[in-house]
Design a protein around this motif. Structure first.
Motif, PDB file in Angstrom:
ATOM      1  N   MET A 182     -14.992  -3.317  -3.718  1.00  0.00           N
ATOM      2  CA  MET A 182     -14.263  -3.415  -2.452  1.00  0.00           C
ATOM      3  C   MET A 182     -13.044  -2.515  -2.545  1.00  0.00           C
ATOM      4  O   MET A 182     -12.240  -2.608  -3.468  1.00  0.00           O
ATOM      5  N   THR A 183     -12.877  -1.633  -1.569  1.00  0.00           N
ATOM      6  CA  THR A 183     -11.741  -0.712  -1.596  1.00  0.00           C
ATOM      7  C   THR A 183     -10.719  -1.110  -0.542  1.00  0.00           C
ATOM      8  O   THR A 183     -11.063  -1.609   0.530  1.00  0.00           O
ATOM      9  N   SER A 184      -9.476  -0.911  -0.857  1.00  0.00           N
ATOM     10  CA  SER A 184      -8.397  -1.218   0.090  1.00  0.00           C
ATOM     11  C   SER A 184      -8.052   0.036   0.875  1.00  0.00           C
ATOM     12  O   SER A 184      -8.113   1.147   0.353  1.00  0.00           O
ATOM     13  N   SER A 185      -7.721  -0.150   2.130  1.00  0.00           N
ATOM     14  CA  SER A 185      -7.381   0.990   2.974  1.00  0.00           C
ATOM     15  C   SER A 185      -6.038   1.565   2.546  1.00  0.00           C
ATOM     16  O   SER A 185      -5.124   0.837   2.157  1.00  0.00           O
ATOM     17  N   GLN A 186      -5.933   2.864   2.634  1.00  0.00           N
ATOM     18  CA  GLN A 186      -4.695   3.541   2.270  1.00  0.00           C
ATOM     19  C   GLN A 186      -3.706   3.439   3.432  1.00  0.00           C
ATOM     20  O   GLN A 186      -4.084   3.468   4.598  1.00  0.00           O
ATOM     21  N   PRO A 187      -2.413   3.319   3.134  1.00  0.00           N
ATOM     22  CA  PRO A 187      -1.419   3.288   4.211  1.00  0.00           C
ATOM     23  C   PRO A 187      -1.434   4.610   4.977  1.00  0.00           C
ATOM     24  O   PRO A 187      -1.655   5.675   4.406  1.00  0.00           O
ATOM     25  N   SER A 188      -1.208   4.516   6.279  1.00  0.00           N
ATOM     26  CA  SER A 188      -1.217   5.707   7.108  1.00  0.00           C
ATOM     27  C   SER A 188       0.017   6.559   6.837  1.00  0.00           C
ATOM     28  O   SER A 188       0.978   6.129   6.189  1.00  0.00           O
ATOM     29  N   THR A 189      -0.018   7.782   7.351  1.00  0.00           N
ATOM     30  CA  THR A 189       1.147   8.663   7.215  1.00  0.00           C
ATOM     31  C   THR A 189       2.382   8.021   7.837  1.00  0.00           C
ATOM     32  O   THR A 189       3.490   8.091   7.274  1.00  0.00           O
ATOM     33  N   VAL A 190       2.197   7.381   8.988  1.00  0.00           N
ATOM     34  CA  VAL A 190       3.334   6.743   9.659  1.00  0.00           C
ATOM     35  C   VAL A 190       3.888   5.604   8.801  1.00  0.00           C
ATOM     36  O   VAL A 190       5.106   5.456   8.652  1.00  0.00           O
ATOM     37  N   ASP A 191       2.999   4.807   8.224  1.00  0.00           N
ATOM     38  CA  ASP A 191       3.461   3.715   7.356  1.00  0.00           C
ATOM     39  C   ASP A 191       4.264   4.251   6.179  1.00  0.00           C
ATOM     40  O   ASP A 191       5.315   3.700   5.821  1.00  0.00           O
ATOM     41  N   ARG A 192       3.768   5.321   5.582  1.00  0.00           N
ATOM     42  CA  ARG A 192       4.480   5.885   4.427  1.00  0.00           C
ATOM     43  C   ARG A 192       5.820   6.498   4.849  1.00  0.00           C
ATOM     44  O   ARG A 192       6.820   6.380   4.142  1.00  0.00           O
ATOM     45  N   ALA A 193       5.835   7.132   6.017  1.00  0.00           N
ATOM     46  CA  ALA A 193       7.091   7.693   6.517  1.00  0.00           C
ATOM     47  C   ALA A 193       8.101   6.593   6.826  1.00  0.00           C
ATOM     48  O   ALA A 193       9.293   6.716   6.506  1.00  0.00           O
ATOM     49  N   PHE A 194       7.622   5.517   7.432  1.00  0.00           N
ATOM     50  CA  PHE A 194       8.520   4.393   7.741  1.00  0.00           C
ATOM     51  C   PHE A 194       9.059   3.769   6.464  1.00  0.00           C
ATOM     52  O   PHE A 194      10.236   3.408   6.381  1.00  0.00           O
ATOM     53  N   GLN A 195       8.182   3.628   5.455  1.00  0.00           N
ATOM     54  CA  GLN A 195       8.617   3.029   4.193  1.00  0.00           C
ATOM     55  C   GLN A 195       9.733   3.858   3.571  1.00  0.00           C
ATOM     56  O   GLN A 195      10.692   3.318   3.000  1.00  0.00           O
ATOM     57  N   SER A 196       9.641   5.166   3.691  1.00  0.00           N
ATOM     58  CA  SER A 196      10.661   6.045   3.109  1.00  0.00           C
ATOM     59  C   SER A 196      11.932   6.088   3.938  1.00  0.00           C
ATOM     60  O   SER A 196      13.038   6.090   3.395  1.00  0.00           O
ATOM     61  N   ALA A 197      11.786   6.117   5.270  1.00  0.00           N
ATOM     62  CA  ALA A 197      12.928   6.427   6.136  1.00  0.00           C
ATOM     63  C   ALA A 197      13.572   5.213   6.803  1.00  0.00           C
ATOM     64  O   ALA A 197      14.793   5.180   6.964  1.00  0.00           O
ATOM     65  N   LEU A 198      12.774   4.245   7.219  1.00  0.00           N
ATOM     66  CA  LEU A 198      13.333   3.146   7.999  1.00  0.00           C
ATOM     67  C   LEU A 198      13.906   2.037   7.145  1.00  0.00           C
ATOM     68  O   LEU A 198      14.812   1.318   7.585  1.00  0.00           O
ATOM     69  N   TYR A 199      13.391   1.879   5.961  1.00  0.00           N
ATOM     70  CA  TYR A 199      13.865   0.796   5.096  1.00  0.00           C
ATOM     71  C   TYR A 199      14.713   1.338   3.954  1.00  0.00           C
ATOM     72  O   TYR A 199      14.965   0.658   2.962  1.00  0.00           O
ATOM     73  N   ASP A 200      15.166   2.559   4.105  1.00  0.00           N
ATOM     74  CA  ASP A 200      16.031   3.222   3.138  1.00  0.00           C
ATOM     75  C   ASP A 200      17.060   4.005   3.947  1.00  0.00           C
ATOM     76  O   ASP A 200      16.709   4.887   4.734  1.00  0.00           O
ATOM     77  N   ASP A 201      18.333   3.690   3.789  1.00  0.00           N
ATOM     78  CA  ASP A 201      19.371   4.301   4.615  1.00  0.00           C
ATOM     79  C   ASP A 201      19.825   5.670   4.126  1.00  0.00           C
ATOM     80  O   ASP A 201      20.738   6.257   4.697  1.00  0.00           O
ATOM     81  N   THR A 202      19.211   6.180   3.076  1.00  0.00           N
ATOM     82  CA  THR A 202      19.678   7.447   2.514  1.00  0.00           C
ATOM     83  C   THR A 202      19.110   8.633   3.276  1.00  0.00           C
ATOM     84  O   THR A 202      18.059   8.559   3.913  1.00  0.00           O
ATOM     85  N   ASP A 203      19.808   9.768   3.189  1.00  0.00           N
ATOM     86  CA  ASP A 203      19.305  11.005   3.784  1.00  0.00           C
ATOM     87  C   ASP A 203      18.030  11.469   3.093  1.00  0.00           C
ATOM     88  O   ASP A 203      17.152  12.066   3.728  1.00  0.00           O
ATOM     89  N   THR A 204      17.937  11.186   1.800  1.00  0.00           N
ATOM     90  CA  THR A 204      16.732  11.584   1.057  1.00  0.00           C
ATOM     91  C   THR A 204      15.504  10.890   1.623  1.00  0.00           C
ATOM     92  O   THR A 204      14.452  11.508   1.825  1.00  0.00           O
ATOM     93  N   GLY A 205      15.618   9.600   1.884  1.00  0.00           N
ATOM     94  CA  GLY A 205      14.509   8.857   2.471  1.00  0.00           C
ATOM     95  C   GLY A 205      14.141   9.379   3.840  1.00  0.00           C
ATOM     96  O   GLY A 205      12.957   9.484   4.194  1.00  0.00           O
ATOM     97  N   LEU A 206      15.152   9.735   4.629  1.00  0.00           N
ATOM     98  CA  LEU A 206      14.900  10.273   5.965  1.00  0.00           C
ATOM     99  C   LEU A 206      14.162  11.605   5.869  1.00  0.00           C
ATOM    100  O   LEU A 206      13.196  11.853   6.602  1.00  0.00           O
ATOM    101  N   ASP A 207      14.610  12.469   4.956  1.00  0.00           N
ATOM    102  CA  ASP A 207      13.955  13.765   4.784  1.00  0.00           C
ATOM    103  C   ASP A 207      12.508  13.612   4.328  1.00  0.00           C
ATOM    104  O   ASP A 207      11.613  14.333   4.786  1.00  0.00           O
ATOM    105  N   THR A 208      12.279  12.666   3.424  1.00  0.00           N
ATOM    106  CA  THR A 208      10.917  12.432   2.940  1.00  0.00           C
ATOM    107  C   THR A 208      10.005  11.990   4.075  1.00  0.00           C
ATOM    108  O   THR A 208       8.882  12.493   4.243  1.00  0.00           O
ATOM    109  N   GLY A 209      10.490  11.021   4.871  1.00  0.00           N
ATOM    110  CA  GLY A 209       9.686  10.538   5.994  1.00  0.00           C
ATOM    111  C   GLY A 209       9.423  11.616   7.015  1.00  0.00           C
ATOM    112  O   GLY A 209       8.296  11.754   7.525  1.00  0.00           O
ATOM    113  N   ALA A 210      10.431  12.418   7.318  1.00  0.00           N
ATOM    114  CA  ALA A 210      10.255  13.486   8.301  1.00  0.00           C
ATOM    115  C   ALA A 210       9.272  14.540   7.799  1.00  0.00           C
ATOM    116  O   ALA A 210       8.479  15.086   8.572  1.00  0.00           O
ATOM    117  N   SER A 211       9.323  14.824   6.504  1.00  0.00           N
ATOM    118  CA  SER A 211       8.398  15.806   5.931  1.00  0.00           C
ATOM    119  C   SER A 211       6.959  15.324   6.035  1.00  0.00           C
ATOM    120  O   SER A 211       6.046  16.108   6.364  1.00  0.00           O
TER     121      SER A 211
END
Length: 378
Positions: free
Chosen positions: A1-30
């Motif tokens: 049984m395989t688990s679905s991979q998080p979408s690009t949006v999920d990964r971007a949100f994880q980096s940018a929305l739940y991390d207040d740093t500029d680095t997280g924002l840049d990662t999500g935007a990229s």
């Protein structure tokens, strides 16, 4: 049984929305910039953020006002586009909500800005703000009366015209007379609406609206709004962190409070600018304390004038035994509604009112814009 991979949006949100740093924002935007296939999901998630804001008590004008204060114009256009896109999926709303939708800033297409990375950065910055919106007191639309929703009355049209003239004139005496006549009509309008609602099969109930109280000098501006609200049978509660006041009252009174507060603020600003120029011509350099004291004095003095005008206009209607109980019942209903919405409030003392010249000039300006029931028109 395989688990679905998080979408690009999920990964971007994880980096940018739940991390207040500029680095997280840049990662999500990229991540978003590199995957054009994520655009549809990104827009859908934005509409979900907007719907969540409505569930937490926010309204379109509140969101736009906060975005404009905290971010930049491109973010405001993005927010307006999201709000419009979400509207077809929203539940039915009342006339005040629809008016806010109509007043949204114009956008072209999807309000995209610059290259994909810049656009994704702006979107994530907006979503960060929407995600963190606190819960507000819900503003229910007023219950319809037996007469249904009526178009704007001739009285309100006359009031708008008088206030527009008062704002435009360069003659203080004329502004005084026009503002006075407007307040007289407002008092009569309130009485007429009270009697009409009392005779309706389904009695009207108090509602509420939010009015922006923007810096600078927001304390004095909030005091002015409080004075206008009190004189027109409403109550105002100031939320300093979010830069607005909630005004509680019957719909007809809320309309005139919005009109008169806006007009008096324009008149006060004009008078303050003129008085400040005279002070500078006399060699004065400091202006911040002068302005703060000017607006505080203006609010204090105008409040006295408005209350006197409202009492005089009411007396001129020769209140009957029918009218007095109606007004008392409506006053109690407004007080009860405010207590339900705001069970805990505190009073605030105006700070920084230390400039004698500013206080004196503000009082003089308020006297020139004084409001009484029978102005002598020039």
């Amino acid at each position: 049984m395989t688990s679905s991979q998080p979408s690009t949006v999920d990964r971007a949100f994880q980096s940018a929305l739940y991390d207040d740093t500029d680095t997280g924002l840049d990662t999500g935007a990229s991540l978003l910039a590199a995957d054009s296939g994520a655009d549809v999901e990104l827009a859908r998630r934005g509409r979900e953020f907007v719907a969540a804001a409505w569930r937490r008590g926010w309204q379109p004008a509140d969101v736009v006002r906060l975005v404009r204060r905290e971010l930049d114009d491109p973010h405001v256009r993005l927010a307006a586009g999201l709000i419009r896109a979400q509207a077809p999926d929203d539940r039915p709303r009342g006339p005040r909500w629809r008016a806010q939708l109509d007043a949204l800033p114009q956008t072209d297409g999807h309000a995209r800005m610059g290259d994909r990375f810049s656009h994704a950065t702006a979107v994530l910055e907006l979503y960060r703000l929407l995600l963190r919106l606190p819960a507000l007191e819900p503003l229910d639309e007023p219950r319809p009366t037996g007469t249904g929703h009526r178009p704007e009355s001739r009285m309100l049209t006359r009031i708008r015209a008088l206030l527009a003239k008062a704002e435009a004139t360069g003659f203080p005496e004329e502004a005084e007379a026009l503002s006075a006549k407007a307040q007289e009509l407002m008092a009569r309008h309130s009485v007429d609406e009270a009697l009409l609602a009392a005779g309706a099969p389904a009695p009207d109930a108090p509602g509420a609206c939010r009015i922006g109280v923007e810096p600078p000098y927001e304390q004095a501006k909030a005091a002015l709004l409080d004075a206008v609200a009190t004189a027109n049978h409403c109550r105002a509660v100031w939320n300093e962190p979010l830069a607005f006041s909630t005004v509680v009252g019957f719909e007809a009174d809320l309309e005139v409070v919005e009109l008169l507060h806006t007009s008096l603020l324009v008149q006060a600003t004009h008078a303050m600018t003129k008085a400040e120029a005279a002070q500078r011509a006399g060699g004065r350099k400091r202006t911040k304390t002068f302005r703060q004291s000017f607006l505080a004095a203006y609010a204090h003095r105008v409040g006295d004038r408005l209350r006197a005008a409202a009492r005089s206009a009411l007396a001129d209607t020769d209140p009957s035994r029918e009218l007095l109980p109606v007004l008392a019942t409506r006053e109690l209903a407004v007080t009860d509604r405010m207590a339900q919405m705001f069970p805990e409030t505190t009073t605030t003392r105006l700070r920084g009112i230390t400039d004698e010249a500013g206080w004196t000039e503000g009082t003089k300006a308020a006297d020139k814009a004084q409001v009484h029931s029978h102005p002598q028109l020039p």
